[in-house]
Scaffold this motif. Structure first.
Motif, PDB file in Angstrom:
ATOM      1  N   ALA A  22      56.536  92.080  89.100  1.00  0.00           N
ATOM      2  CA  ALA A  22      57.309  90.846  89.215  1.00  0.00           C
ATOM      3  C   ALA A  22      58.219  90.635  88.016  1.00  0.00           C
ATOM      4  O   ALA A  22      59.275  90.008  88.131  1.00  0.00           O
ATOM      5  CB  ALA A  22      56.369  89.650  89.362  1.00  0.00           C
ATOM      6  N   ILE A  23      57.840  91.177  86.881  1.00  0.00           N
ATOM      7  CA  ILE A  23      58.633  91.005  85.664  1.00  0.00           C
ATOM      8  C   ILE A  23      59.713  92.075  85.550  1.00  0.00           C
ATOM      9  O   ILE A  23      60.884  91.768  85.303  1.00  0.00           O
ATOM     10  CB  ILE A  23      57.733  91.055  84.414  1.00  0.00           C
ATOM     11  N   ALA A  24      59.324  93.327  85.735  1.00  0.00           N
ATOM     12  CA  ALA A  24      60.255  94.420  85.425  1.00  0.00           C
ATOM     13  C   ALA A  24      60.203  95.590  86.392  1.00  0.00           C
ATOM     14  O   ALA A  24      60.798  96.623  86.127  1.00  0.00           O
ATOM     15  CB  ALA A  24      59.973  94.928  84.008  1.00  0.00           C
ATOM     16  N   LEU A 162      67.326  99.092  89.959  1.00  0.00           N
ATOM     17  CA  LEU A 162      67.960  97.859  90.437  1.00  0.00           C
ATOM     18  C   LEU A 162      68.262  96.912  89.277  1.00  0.00           C
ATOM     19  O   LEU A 162      69.371  96.370  89.172  1.00  0.00           O
ATOM     20  CB  LEU A 162      67.056  97.167  91.458  1.00  0.00           C
ATOM     21  N   MET A 163      67.278  96.714  88.414  1.00  0.00           N
ATOM     22  CA  MET A 163      67.480  95.807  87.285  1.00  0.00           C
ATOM     23  C   MET A 163      68.595  96.306  86.384  1.00  0.00           C
ATOM     24  O   MET A 163      69.410  95.519  85.887  1.00  0.00           O
ATOM     25  CB  MET A 163      66.184  95.646  86.481  1.00  0.00           C
ATOM     26  N   ALA A 181      66.632  91.830  91.579  1.00  0.00           N
ATOM     27  CA  ALA A 181      65.985  93.110  91.867  1.00  0.00           C
ATOM     28  C   ALA A 181      64.737  92.928  92.724  1.00  0.00           C
ATOM     29  O   ALA A 181      64.461  93.729  93.631  1.00  0.00           O
ATOM     30  CB  ALA A 181      65.626  93.818  90.563  1.00  0.00           C
ATOM     31  N   ARG A 182      63.981  91.859  92.450  1.00  0.00           N
ATOM     32  CA  ARG A 182      62.762  91.637  93.229  1.00  0.00           C
ATOM     33  C   ARG A 182      63.093  91.394  94.699  1.00  0.00           C
ATOM     34  O   ARG A 182      62.395  91.875  95.594  1.00  0.00           O
ATOM     35  CB  ARG A 182      61.993  90.438  92.679  1.00  0.00           C
ATOM     36  N   TYR A 237      60.348  95.319  80.343  1.00  0.00           N
ATOM     37  CA  TYR A 237      61.173  96.293  81.060  1.00  0.00           C
ATOM     38  C   TYR A 237      61.179  97.643  80.347  1.00  0.00           C
ATOM     39  O   TYR A 237      61.004  98.697  80.971  1.00  0.00           O
ATOM     40  CB  TYR A 237      62.596  95.750  81.180  1.00  0.00           C
ATOM     41  N   LEU A 238      61.368  97.627  79.035  1.00  0.00           N
ATOM     42  CA  LEU A 238      61.379  98.877  78.270  1.00  0.00           C
ATOM     43  C   LEU A 238      60.021  99.570  78.332  1.00  0.00           C
ATOM     44  O   LEU A 238      59.941 100.805  78.414  1.00  0.00           O
ATOM     45  CB  LEU A 238      61.775  98.602  76.821  1.00  0.00           C
TER      46      LEU A 238
END
Length: 252
Positions: A22-24, A162-163, A181-182, A237-238
């Protein structure tokens, strides 16, 4: 068929997958190995993973959508292209005979994404989205189609790509980029789920409870992303970029 006791470890892992996804993105790097560990066949793994993923994807999408962290005008215009790509991708035969080579290429691309994010410290910390311009559609439409095709026949790292498109090329901040993206990833997963629905490969008694756990994790993850902002999402994300790369390079 595995023993029902496998859910004792599968449910917490599905919750964790929903949280990070959900975050990344990147939840599949947790759920797919979990399903393989249960002894399911490759077809059962892919189909059951799509089943559980739509629970978390729907939950996170609704949260981002309701809080205004989805560009609805853009998503409504590009979603059909992503759906078309995913549907076609599910029917494609890979042009690579060497699956390991294909995984290595994807891992290299995702690692490049991570390097570009690290070297541009301001990337995604504030939004500079230009609106529904010709440039936006010139980038978004082919990107959504290509990523949709990729998700249809392979999948790992879809949310990561996507992100990156939303943040790097369309200039969204990380929170709205994650929300966009989600929603797209939920739709491509839904298309693949429908393609698998009549295949008989889904293990429902595993996928449904894992899906509920995935949704609970996604609800918490989306809330954390919205409350803590783009800096938090960027860090997660990283981390997911590195995990996806490691998973692709070490997959058997």
């Amino acid at each position: 068929m595995p023993d029902p006791s496998v859910l004792l470890f599968a449910l917490p892992l599905a919750f964790l997958a929903g949280f990070v996804d959900a975050i990344a993105g990147g939840g599949g790097i947790i759920t797919i190995p979990t399903l393989y560990f249960m002894g399911l066949s490759p077809a059962q793994v892919v189909a059951t993973n799509k089943l559980l993923a739509i629970f978390g994807g729907a939950t996170a999408s609704v949260q981002f959508w309701r809080k205004g962290h989805v560009d609805r005008a853009l998503i409504l215009r590009i979603a059909p292209v992503a759906l078309l790509g995913s549907t076609l991708g599910a029917r494609l035969v890979l042009g690579f005979d060497d699956d390991e080579l294909f995984r290595n290429i994807i891992a290299a691309l995702i690692l490049l994404v991570g390097v570009l994010v690290v070297t541009n410290r301001k990337l995604g910390l504030s939004g500079r989205y230009e609106g529904l311009t010709h440039r936006t559609f010139l980038i978004a439409l082919p990107a959504m189609f290509a990523i949709g095709v990729y998700d249809g026949f392979f999948g790992p790292g879809t949310g990561t790509f996507l992100m990156f498109v939303f943040v790097r090329f369309l200039y969204f901040d990380f929170v709205t980029g994650s929300g966009n993206a989600r929603v797209i990833n939920f739709l491509t997963n839904l298309a693949a789920f429908l393609a698998f629905l009549l295949s008989g490969a889904m293990v429902w008694w595993i996928g449904l409870p894992m899906g509920i756990a995935n949704a609970l994790g996604a609800a918490l993850g989306a809330r954390m992303a919205i409350l803590r902002g783009s800096t938090f999402v960027r860090v997660v994300y990283l981390g997911i970029v590195l995990l996806v790369v490691v998973r692709l390079l070490t997959a058997g």
